[in-house]
Design a protein around this motif. Structure first.
Motif, mmCIF file in Angstrom:
data_model
loop_
_atom_site.group_PDB
_atom_site.id
_atom_site.type_symbol
_atom_site.label_atom_id
_atom_site.label_comp_id
_atom_site.label_asym_id
_atom_site.label_seq_id
_atom_site.Cartn_x
_atom_site.Cartn_y
_atom_site.Cartn_z
ATOM 1 N N VAL A 1 1.244 28.868 45.098
ATOM 2 C CA VAL A 1 0.674 30.061 44.491
ATOM 3 C C VAL A 1 1.537 31.275 44.821
ATOM 4 O O VAL A 1 2.038 31.408 45.935
ATOM 5 N N GLN A 2 1.731 32.123 43.817
ATOM 6 C CA GLN A 2 2.451 33.376 44.007
ATOM 7 C C GLN A 2 1.403 34.461 44.258
ATOM 8 O O GLN A 2 0.467 34.626 43.464
ATOM 9 N N LEU A 3 1.543 35.173 45.374
ATOM 10 C CA LEU A 3 0.527 36.121 45.821
ATOM 11 C C LEU A 3 1.067 37.523 46.001
ATOM 12 O O LEU A 3 2.207 37.710 46.417
ATOM 13 N N VAL A 4 0.200 38.505 45.722
ATOM 14 C CA VAL A 4 0.447 39.884 46.114
ATOM 15 C C VAL A 4 -0.215 40.025 47.491
ATOM 16 O O VAL A 4 -1.411 39.780 47.635
ATOM 17 N N VAL B 1 5.345 40.416 47.323
ATOM 18 C CA VAL B 1 4.923 39.274 46.521
ATOM 19 C C VAL B 1 5.631 38.067 47.116
ATOM 20 O O VAL B 1 6.841 38.094 47.329
ATOM 21 N N VAL B 2 4.856 37.025 47.433
ATOM 22 C CA VAL B 2 5.419 35.825 48.049
ATOM 23 C C VAL B 2 4.864 34.592 47.347
ATOM 24 O O VAL B 2 3.833 34.645 46.684
ATOM 25 N N THR B 3 5.555 33.487 47.527
ATOM 26 C CA THR B 3 5.054 32.197 47.065
ATOM 27 C C THR B 3 4.726 31.374 48.289
ATOM 28 O O THR B 3 5.552 31.240 49.202
ATOM 29 N N ILE B 4 3.502 30.859 48.327
ATOM 30 C CA ILE B 4 3.086 29.983 49.423
ATOM 31 C C ILE B 4 2.922 28.587 48.837
ATOM 32 O O ILE B 4 2.264 28.402 47.812
ATOM 33 N N LYS B 5 3.545 27.615 49.483
ATOM 34 C CA LYS B 5 3.437 26.227 49.044
ATOM 35 C C LYS B 5 2.016 25.734 49.255
ATOM 36 O O LYS B 5 1.347 26.128 50.213
ATOM 37 N N GLY B 6 1.550 24.890 48.381
ATOM 38 C CA GLY B 6 0.210 24.321 48.498
ATOM 39 C C GLY B 6 -0.011 23.641 49.832
ATOM 40 O O GLY B 6 -1.111 23.678 50.394
ATOM 41 N N LEU C 1 -6.564 34.184 51.701
ATOM 42 C CA LEU C 1 -6.469 34.109 50.247
ATOM 43 C C LEU C 1 -7.839 34.380 49.643
ATOM 44 O O LEU C 1 -8.803 33.680 49.940
ATOM 45 N N LEU C 2 -7.912 35.416 48.813
ATOM 46 C CA LEU C 2 -9.181 35.818 48.222
ATOM 47 C C LEU C 2 -9.393 35.201 46.854
ATOM 48 O O LEU C 2 -8.451 35.068 46.081
ATOM 49 N N ASN C 3 -10.655 34.877 46.567
ATOM 50 C CA ASN C 3 -11.059 34.536 45.204
ATOM 51 C C ASN C 3 -11.751 35.783 44.680
ATOM 52 O O ASN C 3 -12.919 36.024 44.965
ATOM 53 N N ILE C 4 -11.019 36.605 43.980
ATOM 54 C CA ILE C 4 -11.498 37.925 43.566
ATOM 55 C C ILE C 4 -12.691 37.836 42.622
ATOM 56 O O ILE C 4 -13.517 38.752 42.568
ATOM 57 N N ASP C 5 -12.828 36.725 41.894
ATOM 58 C CA ASP C 5 -13.959 36.590 40.979
ATOM 59 C C ASP C 5 -15.287 36.441 41.715
ATOM 60 O O ASP C 5 -16.343 36.587 41.119
ATOM 61 N N ARG C 6 -15.231 36.154 43.008
ATOM 62 C CA ARG C 6 -16.464 36.021 43.797
ATOM 63 C C ARG C 6 -16.727 37.233 44.683
ATOM 64 O O ARG C 6 -17.601 37.211 45.538
ATOM 65 N N ILE C 7 -15.961 38.301 44.486
ATOM 66 C CA ILE C 7 -16.072 39.479 45.350
ATOM 67 C C ILE C 7 -17.405 40.207 45.160
ATOM 68 O O ILE C 7 -17.881 40.886 46.053
ATOM 69 N N GLY D 1 -4.200 37.969 50.401
ATOM 70 C CA GLY D 1 -3.404 37.664 49.226
ATOM 71 C C GLY D 1 -4.264 37.445 48.004
ATOM 72 O O GLY D 1 -5.333 36.851 48.090
ATOM 73 N N LEU D 2 -3.782 37.974 46.889
ATOM 74 C CA LEU D 2 -4.413 37.750 45.585
ATOM 75 C C LEU D 2 -3.382 37.105 44.673
ATOM 76 O O LEU D 2 -2.219 37.511 44.678
ATOM 77 N N PRO D 3 -3.796 36.128 43.864
ATOM 78 C CA PRO D 3 -2.851 35.551 42.911
ATOM 79 C C PRO D 3 -2.271 36.654 42.023
ATOM 80 O O PRO D 3 -3.001 37.524 41.535
ATOM 81 N N ILE D 4 -0.978 36.608 41.822
ATOM 82 C CA ILE D 4 -0.295 37.674 41.084
ATOM 83 C C ILE D 4 -0.840 37.812 39.662
ATOM 84 O O ILE D 4 -0.866 38.915 39.116
#
Length: 153
Positions: free
Chosen positions: A5-8, A96-101, A131-137, A18-21
């Motif tokens: 995943v690429q994250l901000v 912005v970074v990429t974290i491996k699964g 890592l946040l799931n922003i849709d559940r905020i 981190g949030l998915p870009i």
């Protein structure tokens, strides 16, 4: 289990999140926020973003962290939360970074209250990133209240 995943990456207090870009539309300095009555405490108000009125939430307040004065590092991350454009006030945005699964683990079971919006913990170069799931905020009730407040504002 998790995909790359690429994250901000941003800060709240001393922690990195981190949030998915793909969820982040833009990052801005904090502008004048217009307060609205009868809104949740974590809702700072609304801003005019190039002719669009969008709600702004303070993630420190949402997460129950101590309040902090805005400074030169404070940013509003304009994001997509369950199909609605929302600004999130954060202490700073870094990279912005990429974290491996393979470097992501599910959130530990001790985070029962916060688990609703924590997707997992990313490990990278000796750092831990939440890592946040922003849709559940926000709860569905809070989302409805937010939409009504913005329409009334």
């Amino acid at each position: 289990m998790f995909q790359d995943v690429q994250l901000v990456i941003f800060n709240l207090a001393k922690e990195e999140y981190g949030l998915p870009i793909g969820k982040v539309q833009e990052i801005n300095r904090v502008a004048a926020v217009t307060k609205l009555p009868h809104t949740p405490e974590f809702m700072e108000g609304i801003i005019n973003l190039r002719g669009r009125v969008i709600p702004v939430l303070d993630l420190r307040k949402r997460f129950g962290l101590d309040a902090r004065e805005h400074d030169d590092s404070t940013r509003i991350m304009v994001t997509d939360v369950s199909g609605q454009t929302v600004g999130l006030i954060v202490d700073a945005v870094h990279e912005v970074v990429t974290i491996k699964g393979s470097g992501i683990e599910p959130s530990p079971p001790t985070f029962i209250l916060e688990a609703q919006y924590i997707e997992g913990i990313g490990k990278m170069e000796g750092r831990l990133v939440i890592l946040l799931n922003i849709d559940r905020i926000m709860s569905s009730q809070e989302t409805i209240q937010l939409k009504q407040s913005v329409q009334a504002g």
